[in-house]
Design an enzyme around this catalytic site. Structure first.
Site, mmCIF file in Angstrom:
data_model
loop_
_atom_site.group_PDB
_atom_site.id
_atom_site.type_symbol
_atom_site.label_atom_id
_atom_site.label_comp_id
_atom_site.label_asym_id
_atom_site.label_seq_id
_atom_site.Cartn_x
_atom_site.Cartn_y
_atom_site.Cartn_z
ATOM 1 N N ASP A 166 26.489 -14.022 -10.182
ATOM 2 C CA ASP A 166 27.104 -12.684 -10.253
ATOM 3 C C ASP A 166 26.852 -11.939 -8.938
ATOM 4 O O ASP A 166 26.126 -10.956 -8.904
ATOM 5 C CB ASP A 166 26.545 -11.895 -11.457
ATOM 6 C CG ASP A 166 25.026 -11.716 -11.413
ATOM 7 O OD1 ASP A 166 24.341 -12.531 -10.747
ATOM 8 O OD2 ASP A 166 24.509 -10.763 -12.027
ATOM 9 N N HIS B 41 15.226 -13.290 -5.904
ATOM 10 C CA HIS B 41 15.024 -13.981 -7.185
ATOM 11 C C HIS B 41 15.862 -15.261 -7.320
ATOM 12 O O HIS B 41 15.379 -16.297 -7.753
ATOM 13 C CB HIS B 41 15.414 -13.061 -8.347
ATOM 14 C CG HIS B 41 14.823 -11.696 -8.285
ATOM 15 N ND1 HIS B 41 13.571 -11.414 -8.752
ATOM 16 C CD2 HIS B 41 15.321 -10.517 -7.809
ATOM 17 C CE1 HIS B 41 13.317 -10.118 -8.589
ATOM 18 N NE2 HIS B 41 14.350 -9.559 -8.007
HETATM 19 CA CA LIG Z 1 22.236 -12.980 -9.838
#
Ligand SMILES: [Ca+2]
Length: 313
Positions: A10, A240
């Site tokens: 995303d 992350h």
């Molecule tokens: Ca992501």
């Protein structure tokens, strides 16, 4: 042989950094990008993924996936972390190419069936596309090599609520379906991704090593670093989404803990990844749940070096 992956994403700034790491690494073959709502709405997510492929001159299918959680209202997005455009408001030009017409879930099913036993799904956004792919093809878990997820928080607090990390919180019911399926899940949550920030000059080094992709990460990260640095003495930055990719090529950098995992879907604890390491509970609610490997420690200096070295290739 290179690791064949589908990258479910995303984008998103740390997504961009992770996608470029995957493109750059000679031992990772990205078969396609599947996109999902999360940091930004899915239409933006899909266009951003296309734009990243074009910037990197990588010609692979990019598909659009689910636009909202499995159950409940449309999500709120994380523009306050990733900017209005998902790229830290840097006015990156719109992509010229077209999306693959298939849904993300259909692309996952088709691609896994064409490469049985060979594909790792690396999911770095909410898990709706994977949940939908499981509904389209119930035999999917038998055909997938493993599923590496950025999400969750096993032994540390969440980042959206006291117990929930953003990707899992964004679509807790989908996460419950994915973690309840009979496949090998390796989870990289806040236990490792939020353990230590990258040094303040990390993105400057990426830009120095790679004038196109590193430069993009550096420019887009300024807004993102401001978010993470509020109230802190020095610039803070977290990437992350690159962790589950690093595990593919350098598993020795991670300490993994085996146990049984359950995902909370009730309102109060929505998106909590409730993890019981093997031998720590006799409750059948956990002992009969599916197992997962959870990253609980990472060699941060070596991981930082891996990212820099890979951007330099
Ligand atoms: Ca992501």
């Amino acid at each position: 042989m290179a690791h064949k992956i589908i990258l479910d994403t995303d984008p998103g700034i740390d997504d961009a950094m992770a996608i470029f790491f995957a493109f750059q690494h000679p031992d990772i073959e990205v078969l396609g990008l599947t996109t999902v709502f999360g940091n930004v709405p899915v239409d933006m997510s899909a266009q951003n993924a296309l734009a990243l492929c074009e910037l990197a001159k990588v010609d692979i299918p990019v598909t659009k996936g689910v636009a909202r959680p499995w159950i409940g209202a449309e999500s709120t997005y994380a523009h306050f972390v990733h900017g209005d455009d998902g790229f830290g408001n840097i006015n990156h030009p719109a992509p010229k190419g077209k999306l693959d017409p298939r849904s993300a879930a259909q692309f996952i099913v088709d691609t896994v069936k064409a490469n049985p036993g060979e594909v790792t799904i690396v999911a770095v956004g909410p898990l709706g596309n994977l949940a939908l792919a499981l509904r389209l093809e119930p035999a999917l878990p038998k055909l997938v090599k493993s599923v590496n997820i950025m999400g969750g928080a096993a032994f540390v607090p969440g980042n959206v609520t006291p117990v929930a990390e953003a990707n899992i919180w964004n679509d807790a019911h989908a996460a419950d379906i994915v973690f309840s399926a009979d496949w090998q899940i390796n989870m990289f949550g806040l236990d490792v991704t939020y353990d230590l920030p990258f040094p303040p000059n990390f993105v400057d080094i990426l830009a120095e090593k790679n004038a196109v992709l590193g430069d993009f990460v550096q420019r887009s990260s300024q807004f993102y670093m401001s978010f993470y640095s509020e109230g802190k003495d020095t610039q803070q930055c977290y990437f992350h989404d690159a962790f589950p990719l690093a595990y593919l090529t350098n598993p020795e950098l991670f300490q993994m803990t085996d146990g049984n995992m359950r995902i909370s879907t009730d309102e109060l604890n929505k998106g909590q990844t409730v993890f019981a390491p093997f031998g720590t509970t006799t409750s059948s609610l956990w002992t009969e749940a599916k197992s997962a490997k959870v990253a609980t420690k990472v060699d941060h200096p070596e991981l930082t070096k891996l990212f820099i070295d890979t951007y330099a290739l």
